[in-house]
Write a protein that holds these residues in place. Structure first.
Motif, mmCIF file in Angstrom:
data_model
loop_
_atom_site.group_PDB
_atom_site.id
_atom_site.type_symbol
_atom_site.label_atom_id
_atom_site.label_comp_id
_atom_site.label_asym_id
_atom_site.label_seq_id
_atom_site.Cartn_x
_atom_site.Cartn_y
_atom_site.Cartn_z
ATOM 1 N N MET A 151 -8.484 1.745 3.629
ATOM 2 C CA MET A 151 -9.197 1.464 2.380
ATOM 3 C C MET A 151 -8.787 0.099 1.837
ATOM 4 S SD MET A 151 -9.032 5.199 0.501
ATOM 5 C CE MET A 151 -9.547 4.499 -1.069
ATOM 6 N N HIS A 152 -7.504 -0.213 1.945
ATOM 7 C CA HIS A 152 -7.011 -1.512 1.483
ATOM 8 C C HIS A 152 -7.451 -2.628 2.422
ATOM 9 C CE1 HIS A 152 -4.101 -4.667 0.389
ATOM 10 N NE2 HIS A 152 -3.986 -4.041 -0.766
ATOM 11 N N LYS A 153 -7.291 -2.408 3.718
ATOM 12 C CA LYS A 153 -7.634 -3.403 4.734
ATOM 13 C C LYS A 153 -9.105 -3.799 4.659
ATOM 14 C CE LYS A 153 -8.121 -3.593 9.817
ATOM 15 N NZ LYS A 153 -9.578 -3.340 9.887
ATOM 16 N N ASN A 200 7.907 5.589 3.571
ATOM 17 C CA ASN A 200 7.063 4.733 4.406
ATOM 18 C C ASN A 200 5.955 4.106 3.570
ATOM 19 O OD1 ASN A 200 8.261 6.959 6.152
ATOM 20 N ND2 ASN A 200 7.523 5.556 7.707
ATOM 21 N N ASN A 201 5.474 2.958 4.015
ATOM 22 C CA ASN A 201 4.359 2.302 3.330
ATOM 23 C C ASN A 201 3.813 1.188 4.230
ATOM 24 O OD1 ASN A 201 6.424 0.421 3.090
ATOM 25 N ND2 ASN A 201 5.809 -0.246 1.054
ATOM 26 N N ALA A 202 2.857 0.453 3.693
ATOM 27 C CA ALA A 202 2.351 -0.745 4.369
ATOM 28 C C ALA A 202 2.443 -1.893 3.376
ATOM 29 C CB ALA A 202 0.908 -0.552 4.819
ATOM 30 N N VAL A 251 0.882 -1.168 0.000
ATOM 31 C CA VAL A 251 0.000 0.000 0.000
ATOM 32 C C VAL A 251 0.920 1.218 0.000
ATOM 33 C CG1 VAL A 251 -1.861 1.217 1.185
ATOM 34 C CG2 VAL A 251 -1.687 -1.274 1.377
ATOM 35 N N GLU A 252 0.996 1.906 -1.113
ATOM 36 C CA GLU A 252 1.951 2.993 -1.258
ATOM 37 C C GLU A 252 1.453 4.274 -0.595
ATOM 38 O OE1 GLU A 252 5.027 2.594 -2.587
ATOM 39 O OE2 GLU A 252 4.449 0.488 -2.648
#
Length: 341
Positions: A251-253, A190-192, A183-184
């Motif tokens: 939003m991704h989760k 930083n990111n996930a 997840v950019e």
């Protein structure tokens, strides 16, 4: 009860100010930093405010002064809202079939630039990981160091950036990884990242979240030189970025249908807006099975917990450990989980 002497009157004034600040801090997790950026900075000092009010409570209680009621009431409100800052020894250290261990660690590039003036720090980190033998390892500020060999894990996913020095986030696993991605977060390194791992009973999504750093120098001399207005402004700006990053992550989760574990370095405390939003309905494994302050960051003034492992209700939390090995500016944490069919 006798009237207060002059010295106690001064203490009572300070007590009232700190009690009001602590009470105010309890609403901070519900205030978005984009709107209340300056006020949100107060969340960093909640642990100190709690400790100060505990001391005031004890002081007035020992002196048999009714003033102890103020701090007692405020601390009680905080306890029922957020739980205790300090957890006494947990009864959870359960050995069970199906247990697996998840470790989270910001390794600070394995001390590549000698922030800690000792030799072989990278080897000590590797040895610690080998000894503790997590089944899933989530690393922030990871760097593929030539002296670090983590090939004892069967699977890995890493997301790196940088031109000369490659660094980023990584997840290592002894369970097969069937899907992975990132997840950019714009305008930052930083990111996930995430992996989907196949466990004996189900497929599980594991996230590794690294939110924007505040870049606060923890040395007293450096903090004294820092302009307070500029410091508050910088922290407020960072909190706004963290909110935006957490919104992208959520939003991704929210599109994931798997059972979930969320690890990471949030660069913010358990009293913050981003902690509350990312945690959602997940369980904070420290609160379920940890003890002590659960310190995860090397801050010299009071214990700070900014690294977390969350798990949803499908996982039994059978243990939690916060380590004291000083090989980075962060300390590793590990949760023992169990996924029952």
């Amino acid at each position: 009860m006798k009237k207060l002497k002059f010295f106690d009157k001064i203490l009572w004034l300070i007590n009232r100010i700190l009690a009001v600040l602590l009470l105010l801090s309890f609403i901070l997790p519900f205030l978005p930093p984009k709107t209340f950026s300056v006020l949100s900075v107060l969340s960093l000092g909640v642990a100190l405010l709690i400790l100060a009010n505990v001391l005031f409570f004890l002081y007035w209680l020992i002196k048999l002064k009714k003033q102890f009621i103020l701090s007692l009431v405020v601390l009680a409100i905080g306890y029922f809202s957020f739980g205790s800052l300090y957890k006494f020894s947990s009864s959870k250290n359960i050995a069970a079939n199906g247990n697996f261990k998840v470790m989270n660690y910001n390794v600070r590039l394995f001390n590549l630039y000698k922030w800690i003036p000792e030799d072989s720090i990278e080897t000590k980190i590797e040895d610690l990981i080998k000894t503790e033998a997590p089944d899933i390892l989530s690393l922030q500020e990871y760097h593929p160091h030539q002296n670090v060999d983590l090939s004892f894990f069967k699977y890995k996913f890493e997301k790196l950036s940088g031109k000369k020095t490659k660094y980023g986030q990584a997840i290592f696993s002894n369970f097969p990884i069937i899907n992975s991605g990132s997840v950019e977060f714009p305008n930052t390194s930083n990111n996930a990242i995430f992996v989907d791992v196949v466990m004996p009973t189900d497929t599980v999504r594991v996230y590794n979240v690294h939110l924007e750093s505040m870049r606060i120098n923890t040395k007293v001399e450096s903090l004294k030189k820092e302009n307070s207005e500029r410091l508050f402004k910088r922290i407020g700006t960072t909190f706004k970025m963290q909110q935006f990053q957490s919104e992208l992550f959520l939003m991704h989760k929210n599109q994931c249908k798997y059972k979930m574990i969320v690890c990471g370095d949030f660069n913010n405390t358990a009293f913050s807006y981003v902690y509350r939003k990312i945690k959602g309905d997940l369980n904070d494994t420290f609160k379920k099975a940890g003890n002590g302050f659960g310190r995860t960051y090397d801050f010299k003034f009071f214990p700070v917990r900014i690294d977390f492992i969350f798990a949803d209700d499908a996982f039994a939390v059978n243990g939690f450990k916060a380590y004291n090995e000083h090989y980075s500016d962060h300390y590793p944490i590990m949760s023992t989980l169990n996924l029952t069919p």
